[in-house]
Design a protein around this motif. Structure first.
Motif, PDB file in Angstrom:
ATOM      1  N   LEU A  73     -22.435   4.121 -53.522  1.00  0.00           N
ATOM      2  CA  LEU A  73     -22.838   5.205 -52.617  1.00  0.00           C
ATOM      3  C   LEU A  73     -23.355   4.640 -51.300  1.00  0.00           C
ATOM      4  CD1 LEU A  73     -24.667   7.452 -55.239  1.00  0.00           C
ATOM      5  CD2 LEU A  73     -22.727   8.179 -53.832  1.00  0.00           C
ATOM      6  N   GLN A  74     -24.196   3.623 -51.414  1.00  0.00           N
ATOM      7  CA  GLN A  74     -24.788   3.058 -50.209  1.00  0.00           C
ATOM      8  C   GLN A  74     -23.715   2.405 -49.323  1.00  0.00           C
ATOM      9  OE1 GLN A  74     -27.599  -0.331 -50.404  1.00  0.00           O
ATOM     10  NE2 GLN A  74     -28.972   1.045 -49.337  1.00  0.00           N
ATOM     11  N   ARG A  75     -22.838   1.618 -49.974  1.00  0.00           N
ATOM     12  CA  ARG A  75     -21.820   0.896 -49.217  1.00  0.00           C
ATOM     13  C   ARG A  75     -20.896   1.855 -48.477  1.00  0.00           C
ATOM     14  NH1 ARG A  75     -17.245  -1.232 -51.523  1.00  0.00           N
ATOM     15  NH2 ARG A  75     -18.174  -0.965 -53.575  1.00  0.00           N
ATOM     16  N   HIS A  76     -20.664   3.028 -49.060  1.00  0.00           N
ATOM     17  CA  HIS A  76     -19.736   3.963 -48.422  1.00  0.00           C
ATOM     18  C   HIS A  76     -20.453   5.059 -47.635  1.00  0.00           C
ATOM     19  CE1 HIS A  76     -16.160   2.169 -50.138  1.00  0.00           C
ATOM     20  NE2 HIS A  76     -16.791   2.082 -51.293  1.00  0.00           N
ATOM     21  N   GLY A  77     -21.760   4.923 -47.475  1.00  0.00           N
ATOM     22  CA  GLY A  77     -22.494   5.880 -46.645  1.00  0.00           C
ATOM     23  C   GLY A  77     -22.528   7.294 -47.200  1.00  0.00           C
ATOM     24  N   ILE A  78     -22.497   7.416 -48.525  1.00  0.00           N
ATOM     25  CA  ILE A  78     -22.573   8.746 -49.153  1.00  0.00           C
ATOM     26  C   ILE A  78     -24.047   9.012 -49.466  1.00  0.00           C
ATOM     27  CG2 ILE A  78     -21.798  10.130 -51.140  1.00  0.00           C
ATOM     28  CD1 ILE A  78     -19.303   8.117 -51.143  1.00  0.00           C
ATOM     29  N   PRO A  79     -24.565  10.199 -49.066  1.00  0.00           N
ATOM     30  CA  PRO A  79     -26.019  10.407 -49.119  1.00  0.00           C
ATOM     31  C   PRO A  79     -26.606  10.384 -50.541  1.00  0.00           C
ATOM     32  CG  PRO A  79     -24.866  12.445 -48.538  1.00  0.00           C
ATOM     33  CD  PRO A  79     -23.850  11.351 -48.494  1.00  0.00           C
ATOM     34  N   SER A  80     -27.670   9.618 -50.683  1.00  0.00           N
ATOM     35  CA  SER A  80     -28.330   9.425 -51.979  1.00  0.00           C
ATOM     36  C   SER A  80     -29.705   8.830 -51.694  1.00  0.00           C
ATOM     37  CB  SER A  80     -27.458   8.468 -52.799  1.00  0.00           C
ATOM     38  OG  SER A  80     -28.054   8.172 -54.025  1.00  0.00           O
ATOM     39  N   ALA A  81     -30.628   8.932 -52.660  1.00  0.00           N
ATOM     40  CA  ALA A  81     -31.998   8.448 -52.438  1.00  0.00           C
ATOM     41  C   ALA A  81     -32.017   6.933 -52.211  1.00  0.00           C
ATOM     42  CB  ALA A  81     -32.855   8.786 -53.658  1.00  0.00           C
ATOM     43  N   ALA A  82     -32.942   6.472 -51.341  1.00  0.00           N
ATOM     44  CA  ALA A  82     -33.148   5.036 -51.136  1.00  0.00           C
ATOM     45  C   ALA A  82     -33.583   4.412 -52.461  1.00  0.00           C
ATOM     46  CB  ALA A  82     -34.216   4.819 -50.079  1.00  0.00           C
ATOM     47  N   TYR A  83     -33.183   3.178 -52.725  1.00  0.00           N
ATOM     48  CA  TYR A  83     -33.402   2.608 -54.059  1.00  0.00           C
ATOM     49  C   TYR A  83     -33.475   1.089 -54.031  1.00  0.00           C
ATOM     50  CZ  TYR A  83     -28.745   0.614 -54.221  1.00  0.00           C
ATOM     51  OH  TYR A  83     -27.650  -0.160 -53.960  1.00  0.00           O
ATOM     52  N   ARG A  84     -33.946   0.516 -55.138  1.00  0.00           N
ATOM     53  CA  ARG A  84     -33.756  -0.911 -55.410  1.00  0.00           C
ATOM     54  C   ARG A  84     -33.411  -1.083 -56.875  1.00  0.00           C
ATOM     55  NH1 ARG A  84     -37.866  -4.957 -52.596  1.00  0.00           N
ATOM     56  NH2 ARG A  84     -36.694  -6.326 -53.981  1.00  0.00           N
ATOM     57  N   VAL A  85     -32.667  -2.152 -57.163  1.00  0.00           N
ATOM     58  CA  VAL A  85     -32.275  -2.453 -58.545  1.00  0.00           C
ATOM     59  C   VAL A  85     -33.027  -3.714 -58.969  1.00  0.00           C
ATOM     60  CG1 VAL A  85     -30.381  -3.099 -60.082  1.00  0.00           C
ATOM     61  CG2 VAL A  85     -29.955  -1.537 -58.192  1.00  0.00           C
ATOM     62  N   PHE A  86     -33.543  -3.689 -60.197  1.00  0.00           N
ATOM     63  CA  PHE A  86     -34.233  -4.865 -60.731  1.00  0.00           C
ATOM     64  C   PHE A  86     -33.723  -5.221 -62.118  1.00  0.00           C
ATOM     65  CE2 PHE A  86     -37.378  -2.815 -57.936  1.00  0.00           C
ATOM     66  CZ  PHE A  86     -37.654  -3.862 -57.070  1.00  0.00           C
ATOM     67  N   SER A  87     -33.701  -6.511 -62.385  1.00  0.00           N
ATOM     68  CA  SER A  87     -33.493  -6.991 -63.750  1.00  0.00           C
ATOM     69  C   SER A  87     -34.852  -7.521 -64.226  1.00  0.00           C
ATOM     70  CB  SER A  87     -32.453  -8.107 -63.773  1.00  0.00           C
ATOM     71  OG  SER A  87     -32.987  -9.216 -63.072  1.00  0.00           O
ATOM     72  N   ARG A  88     -34.896  -8.004 -65.461  1.00  0.00           N
ATOM     73  CA  ARG A  88     -36.154  -8.532 -65.963  1.00  0.00           C
ATOM     74  C   ARG A  88     -36.644  -9.696 -65.078  1.00  0.00           C
ATOM     75  NH1 ARG A  88     -36.984  -9.796 -72.314  1.00  0.00           N
ATOM     76  NH2 ARG A  88     -35.549  -8.050 -72.432  1.00  0.00           N
ATOM     77  N   ASP A  89     -35.693 -10.505 -64.605  1.00  0.00           N
ATOM     78  CA  ASP A  89     -36.065 -11.673 -63.792  1.00  0.00           C
ATOM     79  C   ASP A  89     -36.470 -11.293 -62.374  1.00  0.00           C
ATOM     80  OD1 ASP A  89     -35.585 -13.281 -65.920  1.00  0.00           O
ATOM     81  OD2 ASP A  89     -33.489 -13.683 -65.361  1.00  0.00           O
ATOM     82  N   SER A  90     -35.829 -10.256 -61.835  1.00  0.00           N
ATOM     83  CA  SER A  90     -36.087  -9.964 -60.415  1.00  0.00           C
ATOM     84  C   SER A  90     -37.156  -8.882 -60.225  1.00  0.00           C
ATOM     85  CB  SER A  90     -34.788  -9.526 -59.731  1.00  0.00           C
ATOM     86  OG  SER A  90     -34.384  -8.261 -60.234  1.00  0.00           O
ATOM     87  N   TYR A  91     -37.674  -8.327 -61.324  1.00  0.00           N
ATOM     88  CA  TYR A  91     -38.628  -7.219 -61.204  1.00  0.00           C
ATOM     89  C   TYR A  91     -39.828  -7.610 -60.347  1.00  0.00           C
ATOM     90  CZ  TYR A  91     -41.849  -3.476 -62.325  1.00  0.00           C
ATOM     91  OH  TYR A  91     -42.741  -2.438 -62.219  1.00  0.00           O
ATOM     92  N   ASP A  92     -40.176  -6.724 -59.402  1.00  0.00           N
ATOM     93  CA  ASP A  92     -41.200  -7.044 -58.410  1.00  0.00           C
ATOM     94  C   ASP A  92     -42.267  -5.947 -58.378  1.00  0.00           C
ATOM     95  OD1 ASP A  92     -42.690  -7.698 -56.221  1.00  0.00           O
ATOM     96  OD2 ASP A  92     -41.027  -7.680 -54.783  1.00  0.00           O
ATOM     97  N   PRO A  93     -43.296  -6.089 -59.234  1.00  0.00           N
ATOM     98  CA  PRO A  93     -44.332  -5.044 -59.271  1.00  0.00           C
ATOM     99  C   PRO A  93     -45.070  -4.892 -57.942  1.00  0.00           C
ATOM    100  CG  PRO A  93     -44.875  -6.867 -60.783  1.00  0.00           C
ATOM    101  CD  PRO A  93     -43.521  -7.155 -60.215  1.00  0.00           C
TER     102      PRO A  93
END
Ligand code: AMP
Length: 434
Positions: free
Chosen positions: A112-132
């Motif tokens: 969605l983001q790459r194609h500019g289709i409207p959607s909520a701002a977000y981040r993706v996390f895995s167990r290793d990258s999780y950033d509290p």
């Protein structure tokens, strides 16, 4: 022709019922079906699970099935359409690559983001990258989602960052198994939700009638999220202007982008949308199949032959066909089992089915099974009674009258399905489209 419907819920009962009405159809097979599909004229259940792709393919070949329609997401995400295509078996649905739109929320958000289709701002996390620390810098409410398939349960609307942190840690820690090994954390969007479902043939697209469901267990949309406690069509929130905007900003760009990314989409595509107070449209999620319970009221209104629509899509001819709709509104009320959605109790005997079936409207089965001459509960959502009427209010009245005779131990239902649409009707600002 012979049609195979894969699945065994209320959506699949509606699909089987609709296909069996076609004068072209000799028989509909449902795998595995339920006690309702079993009783439907020209419909036969076969005990093959919806996830048993080899078994389903073998069934389609053995029975010389002309058209297979897939109900649930799991076999689509697992590649059933690719398996059928390899054996030249006509099967309506997206292939596994395109089905990732539902199978991975992380994939869908990136797309969605790459194609500019409207959607909520977000981040993706895995167990290793999780950033509290990042999470603590955000504002609540905030939404935490397990990336994979979690049967509609992997979304937490957190009212504080502490709650969001606990939800993310639980998901990453294995609460939803594999589905939670990645989490999407996204901005909370307010507004009114609507389901927008289309049929696509890789290039062309035909929108189905609009619909809206009620996800929460309790009245006034309170309590835990469920698979859906009721739905109605049309959804007055989808005015003609909103419809045009969704087609222009979401549906057409999505199908174009899928084709450009090398995975042209054939099948039902369901966009879960948030319509903001200013009319802005954002995608909450994609599903790669019809919604349940939206399918029940939508198909109750479809006048056209569904098998013809699916075959037109498989032949890339959807530009030459336009579905016809009953002008009336339809509304479906779900009756759920004791303990749903947390810990469902199964095996309760259902009374009043025959009396209900005499009444106007249509009673669809979902989690039911026959044992001798009794019908027992066998799933969280048990039945869905659909009424029709010249307004959502009238359709609601018919639906509740239809299910009135039904009784089983611990049954749960909402008494207010359609209330938002009915309030809109009262204000006189109803939809101006089907
Ligand atoms: P999903 O499975 O992603 O559609 O999420 C399930 C439900 O959670 C949706 O039907 C919405 O009610 C709610 N939801 C999901 N994402 C958001 C969001 N960004 N803002 C507000 N509500 C959301």
């Amino acid at each position: 022709m012979k049609v195979l419907i894969v699945g065994g819920g209320g959506r699949e009962h509606a699909l089987a019922w609709k296909c069996a009405q076609s004068p072209r159809v000799r028989e509909v097979i449902v795998a595995p079906g339920n006690a309702g599909t079993e009783r439907e004229p020209r419909v036969r259940n076969v005990a093959v699970a919806a996830t048993d792709i080899d078994g389903l393919l073998e069934l389609a070949v053995r029975e010389a099935v002309d058209l297979t329609i897939i109900g649930p997401e799991a076999p689509l995400v697992a590649g059933i359409v690719d398996a059928f295509a390899a054996r030249a078996q006509p099967c309506f649905g997206p292939g596994a690559r395109a089905a990732r739109l539902e199978g991975s929320k992380a994939f869908a958000k990136e797309f969605l983001q790459r194609h500019g289709i409207p959607s909520a701002a977000y981040r993706v996390f895995s167990r290793d990258s999780y950033d509290p620390a990042w999470l603590r810098s955000q504002r609540a409410p905030i939404v935490v989602k397990a990336s994979g398939l979690a049967a509609g349960k992997g979304v937490v609307i957190a009212t504080s960052v502490e709650e969001a942190d606990a939800a993310a840690r639980a998901m990453l820690g294995g609460r939803f198994g594999e589905a939670g090994h990645e989490v999407v954390i996204e901005q909370f969007l307010s507004g009114e939700e609507a389901s927008f479902i289309v049929m696509a043939d890789g290039e062309h697209v035909v929108p189905l009638a609009s619909a809206q469901d009620h996800k929460r267990l309790g009245e006034a949309d309170s309590g835990p999220n469920t698979g859906g406690m009721g739905a109605y069509s049309p959804a007055p929130v989808v005015t003609r202007a909103v419809h045009e905007r969704v087609m222009r900003e979401v549906i057409r760009p999505t199908l174009r982008a899928l084709a450009a990314d090398g995975m042209p989409y054939t099948g039902f595509l369901y966009a879960g949308l948030m319509i903001g107070p200013d009319g802005a449209v954002n995608v909450l999620e994609f599903n790669c199949r019809l919604g349940d319970p939206e399918t029940q009221p939508i198909l109750a209104r479809l006048r056209s032959d569904l098998t013809q629509l699916c075959e037109a899509a498989l032949a890339h001819r959807l530009d030459r066909i336009e579905p016809q709709w009953d002008e009336r509104a339809a509304l479906g009320v779900v009756i759920a089992a004791a303990g749903y959605p947390e810990s469902v109790r199964l095996g309760d005997s259902i009374e009043g089915l025959e009396a209900a079936e005499q009444r106007p409207g249509k009673l669809f089965h979902a989690g039911t099974r026959r044992e001798g001459d009794r019908i027992l509960t066998s799933g969280g959502r048990v039945l869905c009674g659909v009424g029709l009427g010249h307004s959502v209010r009238e359709a609601q009245r018919e639906a509740y009258a239809l299910i009135e005779p039904i009784r089983f131990e611990g049954m749960q239902l909402r008494r207010d399905i359609g209330y938002r649409a009915i309030a809109r009707e009262r204000r006189g600002s109803g939809s101006d489209r089907g």
